[in-house]
Design a protein around this motif. Structure first.
Motif, PDB file in Angstrom:
ATOM      1  N   LEU A 241       0.956  -1.388  -0.216  1.00  0.00           N
ATOM      2  CA  LEU A 241       0.012   0.146   0.000  1.00  0.00           C
ATOM      3  C   LEU A 241       0.679   1.532  -0.066  1.00  0.00           C
ATOM      4  O   LEU A 241       0.160   2.481  -0.046  1.00  0.00           O
ATOM      5  CB  LEU A 241      -0.775  -0.028   1.344  1.00  0.00           C
ATOM      6  N   GLY A 242       1.895   1.019  -0.042  1.00  0.00           N
ATOM      7  CA  GLY A 242       2.902   2.373  -0.018  1.00  0.00           C
ATOM      8  C   GLY A 242       3.221   2.866   1.388  1.00  0.00           C
ATOM      9  O   GLY A 242       2.571   2.499   2.324  1.00  0.00           O
ATOM     10  N   LEU A 243       4.224   3.965   1.516  1.00  0.00           N
ATOM     11  CA  LEU A 243       4.291   4.465   2.610  1.00  0.00           C
ATOM     12  C   LEU A 243       3.209   5.405   3.612  1.00  0.00           C
ATOM     13  O   LEU A 243       3.231   5.176   4.763  1.00  0.00           O
ATOM     14  CB  LEU A 243       5.367   5.787   2.047  1.00  0.00           C
ATOM     15  N   PRO A 244       2.018   5.682   3.070  1.00  0.00           N
ATOM     16  CA  PRO A 244       0.945   6.206   3.687  1.00  0.00           C
ATOM     17  C   PRO A 244       0.610   5.286   4.917  1.00  0.00           C
ATOM     18  O   PRO A 244      -0.141   5.600   5.588  1.00  0.00           O
ATOM     19  CB  PRO A 244      -0.051   6.558   2.658  1.00  0.00           C
ATOM     20  N   SER A 245       0.629   3.969   4.219  1.00  0.00           N
ATOM     21  CA  SER A 245      -0.001   2.697   5.050  1.00  0.00           C
ATOM     22  C   SER A 245       0.488   2.729   6.461  1.00  0.00           C
ATOM     23  O   SER A 245       0.124   2.228   7.547  1.00  0.00           O
ATOM     24  CB  SER A 245      -0.008   1.269   4.383  1.00  0.00           C
ATOM     25  N   ARG A 246       1.779   3.040   6.558  1.00  0.00           N
ATOM     26  CA  ARG A 246       2.614   2.894   8.099  1.00  0.00           C
ATOM     27  C   ARG A 246       2.004   4.055   8.988  1.00  0.00           C
ATOM     28  O   ARG A 246       1.620   3.668  10.131  1.00  0.00           O
ATOM     29  CB  ARG A 246       3.942   3.497   7.891  1.00  0.00           C
ATOM     30  N   LEU A 247       1.161   5.262   8.391  1.00  0.00           N
ATOM     31  CA  LEU A 247       0.477   6.048   9.260  1.00  0.00           C
ATOM     32  C   LEU A 247      -0.787   5.839   9.497  1.00  0.00           C
ATOM     33  O   LEU A 247      -1.364   6.182  10.558  1.00  0.00           O
ATOM     34  CB  LEU A 247       0.629   7.637   8.587  1.00  0.00           C
TER      35      LEU A 247
ATOM     36  N   LEU B  79      -4.341  13.451  13.862  1.00  0.00           N
ATOM     37  CA  LEU B  79      -3.239  14.005  13.410  1.00  0.00           C
ATOM     38  C   LEU B  79      -2.439  13.012  12.530  1.00  0.00           C
ATOM     39  O   LEU B  79      -1.845  13.464  11.520  1.00  0.00           O
ATOM     40  CB  LEU B  79      -2.482  14.611  14.197  1.00  0.00           C
ATOM     41  N   PHE B  80      -2.175  11.987  12.998  1.00  0.00           N
ATOM     42  CA  PHE B  80      -1.428  10.982  12.244  1.00  0.00           C
ATOM     43  C   PHE B  80      -2.151  10.383  10.846  1.00  0.00           C
ATOM     44  O   PHE B  80      -1.332  10.300   9.782  1.00  0.00           O
ATOM     45  CB  PHE B  80      -1.127   9.757  12.946  1.00  0.00           C
ATOM     46  N   LEU B  81      -3.360  10.375  10.942  1.00  0.00           N
ATOM     47  CA  LEU B  81      -4.103  10.083  10.015  1.00  0.00           C
ATOM     48  C   LEU B  81      -4.006  11.242   8.745  1.00  0.00           C
ATOM     49  O   LEU B  81      -3.962  10.988   7.528  1.00  0.00           O
ATOM     50  CB  LEU B  81      -5.522   9.779  10.312  1.00  0.00           C
ATOM     51  N   THR B  82      -4.232  12.427   9.535  1.00  0.00           N
ATOM     52  CA  THR B  82      -4.110  13.430   8.562  1.00  0.00           C
ATOM     53  C   THR B  82      -2.813  13.718   7.809  1.00  0.00           C
ATOM     54  O   THR B  82      -2.545  13.980   6.961  1.00  0.00           O
ATOM     55  CB  THR B  82      -4.338  14.759   9.245  1.00  0.00           C
ATOM     56  N   ALA B  83      -1.599  13.227   8.623  1.00  0.00           N
ATOM     57  CA  ALA B  83      -0.221  13.268   8.090  1.00  0.00           C
ATOM     58  C   ALA B  83      -0.086  12.246   6.717  1.00  0.00           C
ATOM     59  O   ALA B  83       0.966  12.749   5.972  1.00  0.00           O
ATOM     60  CB  ALA B  83       0.831  13.084   9.137  1.00  0.00           C
ATOM     61  N   SER B  84      -0.955  11.388   6.725  1.00  0.00           N
ATOM     62  CA  SER B  84      -0.939  10.554   5.457  1.00  0.00           C
ATOM     63  C   SER B  84      -1.210  11.114   4.254  1.00  0.00           C
ATOM     64  O   SER B  84      -0.804  10.781   3.082  1.00  0.00           O
ATOM     65  CB  SER B  84      -1.652   9.176   5.774  1.00  0.00           C
ATOM     66  N   LEU B  85      -2.052  12.293   4.161  1.00  0.00           N
ATOM     67  CA  LEU B  85      -2.607  12.721   3.153  1.00  0.00           C
ATOM     68  C   LEU B  85      -1.434  13.188   2.123  1.00  0.00           C
ATOM     69  O   LEU B  85      -1.701  12.974   1.179  1.00  0.00           O
ATOM     70  CB  LEU B  85      -3.699  13.854   3.507  1.00  0.00           C
ATOM     71  N   PRO B  86      -0.509  14.038   2.646  1.00  0.00           N
ATOM     72  CA  PRO B  86       0.511  14.501   1.722  1.00  0.00           C
ATOM     73  C   PRO B  86       1.134  13.475   1.254  1.00  0.00           C
ATOM     74  O   PRO B  86       1.792  13.700   0.147  1.00  0.00           O
ATOM     75  CB  PRO B  86       1.199  15.366   2.724  1.00  0.00           C
ATOM     76  N   LEU B  87       1.423  12.327   2.040  1.00  0.00           N
ATOM     77  CA  LEU B  87       2.163  11.163   1.389  1.00  0.00           C
ATOM     78  C   LEU B  87       1.420  10.514   0.460  1.00  0.00           C
ATOM     79  O   LEU B  87       1.928   9.901  -0.656  1.00  0.00           O
ATOM     80  CB  LEU B  87       2.557  10.397   2.714  1.00  0.00           C
ATOM     81  N   ILE B  88       0.065  10.451   0.368  1.00  0.00           N
ATOM     82  CA  ILE B  88      -0.873  10.013  -0.488  1.00  0.00           C
ATOM     83  C   ILE B  88      -0.624  10.437  -1.759  1.00  0.00           C
ATOM     84  O   ILE B  88      -0.351  10.196  -3.044  1.00  0.00           O
ATOM     85  CB  ILE B  88      -2.377  10.023  -0.370  1.00  0.00           C
ATOM     86  N   ILE B  89      -0.677  12.071  -1.692  1.00  0.00           N
ATOM     87  CA  ILE B  89      -0.509  12.921  -2.978  1.00  0.00           C
ATOM     88  C   ILE B  89       0.950  12.787  -3.625  1.00  0.00           C
ATOM     89  O   ILE B  89       1.187  12.817  -4.727  1.00  0.00           O
ATOM     90  CB  ILE B  89      -0.579  14.325  -2.752  1.00  0.00           C
ATOM     91  N   ARG B  90       2.170  12.652  -2.890  1.00  0.00           N
ATOM     92  CA  ARG B  90       3.257  12.601  -3.282  1.00  0.00           C
ATOM     93  C   ARG B  90       3.398  11.014  -4.082  1.00  0.00           C
ATOM     94  O   ARG B  90       4.064  10.981  -4.878  1.00  0.00           O
ATOM     95  CB  ARG B  90       4.274  12.395  -2.087  1.00  0.00           C
ATOM     96  N   GLN B  91       2.890   9.966  -3.172  1.00  0.00           N
ATOM     97  CA  GLN B  91       3.010   8.608  -4.062  1.00  0.00           C
ATOM     98  C   GLN B  91       2.046   8.751  -5.202  1.00  0.00           C
ATOM     99  O   GLN B  91       2.842   8.113  -6.286  1.00  0.00           O
ATOM    100  CB  GLN B  91       2.269   7.594  -2.929  1.00  0.00           C
ATOM    101  N   ARG B  92       0.981   9.302  -5.586  1.00  0.00           N
ATOM    102  CA  ARG B  92       0.508   9.377  -6.837  1.00  0.00           C
ATOM    103  C   ARG B  92       1.203  10.029  -7.839  1.00  0.00           C
ATOM    104  O   ARG B  92       1.355   9.685  -8.885  1.00  0.00           O
ATOM    105  CB  ARG B  92      -1.033  10.014  -6.486  1.00  0.00           C
ATOM    106  N   ARG B  93       1.774  11.222  -7.256  1.00  0.00           N
ATOM    107  CA  ARG B  93       2.516  11.988  -8.442  1.00  0.00           C
ATOM    108  C   ARG B  93       3.948  11.344  -8.922  1.00  0.00           C
ATOM    109  O   ARG B  93       4.117  11.247 -10.012  1.00  0.00           O
ATOM    110  CB  ARG B  93       3.130  13.293  -7.323  1.00  0.00           C
ATOM    111  N   MET B  94       4.358  10.698  -7.844  1.00  0.00           N
ATOM    112  CA  MET B  94       5.525   9.676  -8.251  1.00  0.00           C
ATOM    113  C   MET B  94       5.094   8.545  -9.068  1.00  0.00           C
ATOM    114  O   MET B  94       5.884   8.192 -10.165  1.00  0.00           O
ATOM    115  CB  MET B  94       6.235   9.177  -7.162  1.00  0.00           C
TER     116      MET B  94
END
Length: 480
Positions: A339-345, A450-465
């Motif tokens: 699931l990528g890096l956001p799944s850790r959060l 807040l940990f859940l919210t912190a995953s949102l920028p990582l989701i955007i970053r993962q999709r962009r990559m």
């Protein structure tokens, strides 16, 4: 060949064990004041005073008298009561929190910047050994303290020594282990927190009660500090900083270099949206954890003075905490593959949210029910440390890892490390138990969101990559 692609080896496991043992001893030194606060306060004379039952006299008279709520005058007039230092108060909270945190955070940041900036000149293993020697020596000297200001200075030296552990070790783990095992390695290293915290109760309570050679609360500090001197020697001479063999390659351009490029890279990495939200989440989570850690023994001494918590806390911390932090790293390593890096959060947010009602149960129920809740709490809540720092090292550039971790710790500890002092004024207004509800499970719930919210920028970053990778072949065909 990249060192991180080699997976687990005997030398890496040995290196990791030395770092973890150093962390264990550092955490014992960190938390001993929390488990010996009443004994230390009574001998050195600081903090609040309260009325206590003379248990020996009460047993002789077969009395169940209570001295709770008496002022000094009424207490001294009651033959079964005595007026004495309680171990609570602003002096204790300052000693437990700000006196440690202030030095810890500044030292961690300065030493990590020095480590990254002098990449090819300063061995991180020697720096880690020097830190271990410092906090071990200061812990021993705390056993010889005779005045409050001695304790404050030595707490600062313990903090200075321990400040190198997480930033330096976190960077070393990121270089030694591949992503598929990095979470587990961070989890094993983080065992230091839970073994250290649990053993601080064994040392602080059982060894104090044993009154070895008549030294009372002083003996635990001396006995806890001695092994650290040996570990510092092993770290200095038995292991080598893995980057020392890569200095030549680094100088050929794999690093961004010192000076302005270094500071630009540092700002770009640390001020990213994901790091800022992670920091806010860590503020709340660290506040929750330390509010409980600094008040665990005092809470049970206040409400359940005859209940022996030592083995329960050791079990909760060592078994529950160690399993939780290892499981967090283990499962997040597997989730990240699919699931990528956001799944850790996502995992971190879920575990923290589930832990909040267990914290409520620990405060609400009498022991041993409270202890069942606490053990279950540790299984869930302590996933956070390994997962959080694994995410951090994976979203920042290698050349600024130690510094980013140190600045993160600086900010996290300045807020989360000092906010537990609010327990004292809150308890005077709302009562001690209610103050703990606010500071512990309340802060846990906020951190989960807040940990859940912190995953949102990582989701955007993962999709962009992912989109960039998908577009690369098409771009190549057009250029052909």
């Amino acid at each position: 060949m990249d060192a991180t692609s080699q997976g687990w080896t005997l030398s890496k496991a040995l290196f990791l064990s030395y770092m973890a043992l150093s962390y264990v001893i550092g955490e014992i030194a960190h938390f001993l004041i929390n488990t010996t606060s009443r004994e230390v306060a009574r001998e050195i004379q600081f903090g609040d005073q309260a009325c206590f039952v003379n248990k020996t006299r009460a047993a002789e008279l077969n009395s169940n008298a209570s001295c709770t709520g008496y002022n000094e005058t009424s207490c001294t007039e009651e033959p079964l009561c005595y007026w004495e230092y309680s171990g609570l108060g602003y002096e204790y909270q300052i000693l437990a929190g700000p006196a440690f945190i202030g030095v810890f955070t500044v030292s961690a940041m300065l030493l990590a910047v020095l480590s990254d900036f002098l990449y090819d000149k300063l061995s991180r293993t020697v720096l880690l050994a020097a830190g271990t020697f410092t906090f071990s020596s200061a812990c021993i000297l705390m056993g010889l303290a005779s005045q409050y200001w001695h304790l404050v200075i030595l707490r600062g030296l313990i903090a200075m020594g321990e400040s190198v552990c997480r930033p330096i070790s976190g960077a070393l783990i990121a270089e030694l282990f591949p992503p598929s095992s990095r979470g587990v390695a961070n989890g094993i290293f983080s065992w230091g927190v839970y073994y250290g915290y649990g053993l601080a109760y064994v040392f602080g309570i059982y060894i104090t009660e044993a009154d070895i050679a008549g030294y009372g609360w002083r003996a635990p500090y001396v006995l806890a500090g001695i092994p650290g001197l040996l570990i510092s020697v092993l770290l200095c001479f038995a292991v080598k900083d893995p980057r020392c063999s890569q200095v030549g390659e680094s100088k050929q351009g794999s690093r961004s270099g010192g000076g302005l490029p270094y500071f630009k890279s540092l700002l770009r990495n640390f001020l990213s949206p994901s790091m800022i939200i992670l920091l806010l989440a860590a503020f709340a989570r660290h506040t929750a954890g330390l509010a409980w850690a600094y008040n665990t023994r005092l809470f049970f001494q206040t409400y359940y003075p005859d209940f022996d918590i030592v083995l329960w806390i050791l079990c909760a911390s060592v078994i529950g905490g160690s399993f939780g932090v290892f499981a967090g790293g283990f499962f997040s390593d597997r989730l990240v593959k699919h699931l990528g890096l956001p799944s850790r959060l996502w995992l971190l947010a879920l575990c923290t949210l589930l832990a909040a009602p267990l914290a409520v149960g620990t405060l609400y129920f009498p022991p041993p029910q409270a202890m069942y809740c606490l053990i279950a709490y540790y299984f869930l809540a302590e996933t956070w440390f390994a997962v959080l720092f694994t995410v951090i090292v994976e979203i920042v550039d290698p050349e600024v890892r130690s510094t980013c971790i140190a600045i993160f710790l600086f900010c996290m500890n300045q807020v989360g490390g000092n906010l537990p002092i609010v327990v004292t004024p809150l308890s005077k207004t709302l009562g001690y138990r209610t103050a703990m509800y606010v500071m512990w499970p309340g802060s846990l719930t906020i951190s989960s969101v807040l940990f859940l919210t912190a995953s949102l920028p990582l989701i955007i970053r993962q999709r962009r990559m992912r989109n960039e990778l998908m577009n690369e072949p098409a771009s190549d065909e057009k250029s052909d």
